[in-house]
Design a protein around this motif. Structure first.
Motif, short mmCIF file in Angstrom:
data_model
loop_
_atom_site.label_atom_id
_atom_site.label_comp_id
_atom_site.label_asym_id
_atom_site.label_seq_id
_atom_site.Cartn_x
_atom_site.Cartn_y
_atom_site.Cartn_z
N CYS A 269 16.84 62.83 71.24
CA CYS A 269 17.56 63.99 70.70
C CYS A 269 16.61 65.19 70.64
CB CYS A 269 18.11 63.70 69.32
SG CYS A 269 18.99 65.12 68.60
N PRO A 270 16.89 66.25 71.40
CA PRO A 270 15.98 67.39 71.43
C PRO A 270 15.93 68.17 70.12
CG PRO A 270 17.95 67.87 72.70
CD PRO A 270 18.03 66.43 72.30
N ARG A 271 16.89 67.94 69.24
CA ARG A 271 16.93 68.66 67.96
C ARG A 271 16.58 67.75 66.78
NH1 ARG A 271 21.47 72.75 67.35
NH2 ARG A 271 19.71 74.11 66.95
N ASN A 272 16.24 66.50 67.06
CA ASN A 272 15.89 65.52 66.01
C ASN A 272 16.97 65.40 64.93
OD1 ASN A 272 13.35 64.84 67.15
ND2 ASN A 272 12.52 66.73 66.34
N LEU A 273 18.20 65.23 65.38
CA LEU A 273 19.33 65.18 64.46
C LEU A 273 19.82 63.76 64.17
CD1 LEU A 273 21.41 68.12 65.97
CD2 LEU A 273 19.82 68.18 64.04
N ILE A 274 19.15 62.76 64.72
CA ILE A 274 19.60 61.38 64.58
C ILE A 274 18.55 60.58 63.82
CG2 ILE A 274 20.36 59.29 65.78
CD1 ILE A 274 21.01 61.14 68.19
N GLU A 275 19.01 59.86 62.82
CA GLU A 275 18.13 58.98 62.05
C GLU A 275 18.69 57.56 62.16
OE1 GLU A 275 16.73 58.14 57.46
OE2 GLU A 275 17.80 59.98 57.93
N VAL A 276 17.87 56.65 62.67
CA VAL A 276 18.30 55.26 62.84
C VAL A 276 17.60 54.40 61.78
CG1 VAL A 276 18.37 53.28 64.40
CG2 VAL A 276 18.64 55.59 65.30
N ARG A 277 18.40 53.64 61.09
CA ARG A 277 17.87 52.68 60.11
C ARG A 277 18.18 51.27 60.61
NH1 ARG A 277 18.65 55.45 54.26
NH2 ARG A 277 17.81 57.47 54.87
N GLU A 278 17.86 50.28 59.82
CA GLU A 278 18.06 48.89 60.25
C GLU A 278 19.50 48.59 60.66
OE1 GLU A 278 16.60 45.42 58.15
OE2 GLU A 278 14.89 46.65 57.51
N THR A 279 20.45 49.09 59.90
CA THR A 279 21.86 48.78 60.18
C THR A 279 22.76 50.00 60.16
OG1 THR A 279 22.27 48.28 57.85
CG2 THR A 279 21.64 46.43 59.27
N SER A 280 22.20 51.18 60.36
CA SER A 280 23.03 52.38 60.36
C SER A 280 22.38 53.51 61.14
CB SER A 280 23.31 52.86 58.93
OG SER A 280 22.11 53.30 58.32
N ILE A 281 23.21 54.46 61.54
CA ILE A 281 22.76 55.65 62.23
C ILE A 281 23.35 56.85 61.51
CG2 ILE A 281 22.87 57.01 64.35
CD1 ILE A 281 22.93 54.48 65.93
N ARG A 282 22.53 57.86 61.25
CA ARG A 282 23.00 59.08 60.61
C ARG A 282 22.81 60.24 61.57
NH1 ARG A 282 20.07 59.67 55.14
NH2 ARG A 282 21.94 60.69 54.39
N PHE A 283 23.84 61.08 61.68
CA PHE A 283 23.81 62.25 62.56
C PHE A 283 24.01 63.51 61.75
CE2 PHE A 283 25.57 58.82 65.13
CZ PHE A 283 24.83 58.90 66.27
N SER A 284 23.37 64.57 62.17
CA SER A 284 23.64 65.89 61.60
C SER A 284 24.56 66.59 62.59
CB SER A 284 22.34 66.68 61.42
OG SER A 284 21.52 66.05 60.49
N GLU A 285 25.84 66.23 62.54
CA GLU A 285 26.79 66.72 63.54
C GLU A 285 27.01 68.22 63.49
OE1 GLU A 285 30.12 64.36 64.82
OE2 GLU A 285 29.54 62.83 63.38
N ASP A 286 26.86 68.83 62.32
CA ASP A 286 27.08 70.26 62.23
C ASP A 286 26.04 71.06 63.01
OD1 ASP A 286 25.27 69.27 60.26
OD2 ASP A 286 25.46 71.11 59.12
N MET A 287 24.89 70.47 63.30
CA MET A 287 23.83 71.14 64.05
C MET A 287 23.81 70.71 65.53
SD MET A 287 21.95 72.89 61.70
CE MET A 287 20.35 73.01 62.44
#
Length: 53
Positions: free
Chosen positions: A17-35
């Motif tokens: 991700c060129p904007r570093n908007l994705i965070e991956v954890r053991e059992t989940s993924i979080r996105f900053s979709e607004d950006m």
């Protein structure tokens, strides 16, 4: 962004991700979709095609 149930949480999507908007954890993924600019690089990088718009 939709994450399908077969996601392995490998982190490939976060790594490209060129904007570093994705965070991956053991059992989940979080996105900053607004950006997100919807470049789809993360979708293309997923080895099991677990991401979709």
């Amino acid at each position: 962004m939709k994450v399908k149930e077969w996601c392995m949480f490998c982190g490939e999507c976060a790594g490209v991700c060129p904007r570093n908007l994705i965070e991956v954890r053991e059992t989940s993924i979080r996105f900053s979709e607004d950006m997100c600019k919807e470049c789809n690089i993360c979708i293309d990088a997923c080895p099991v095609r677990a991401l979709e718009r």
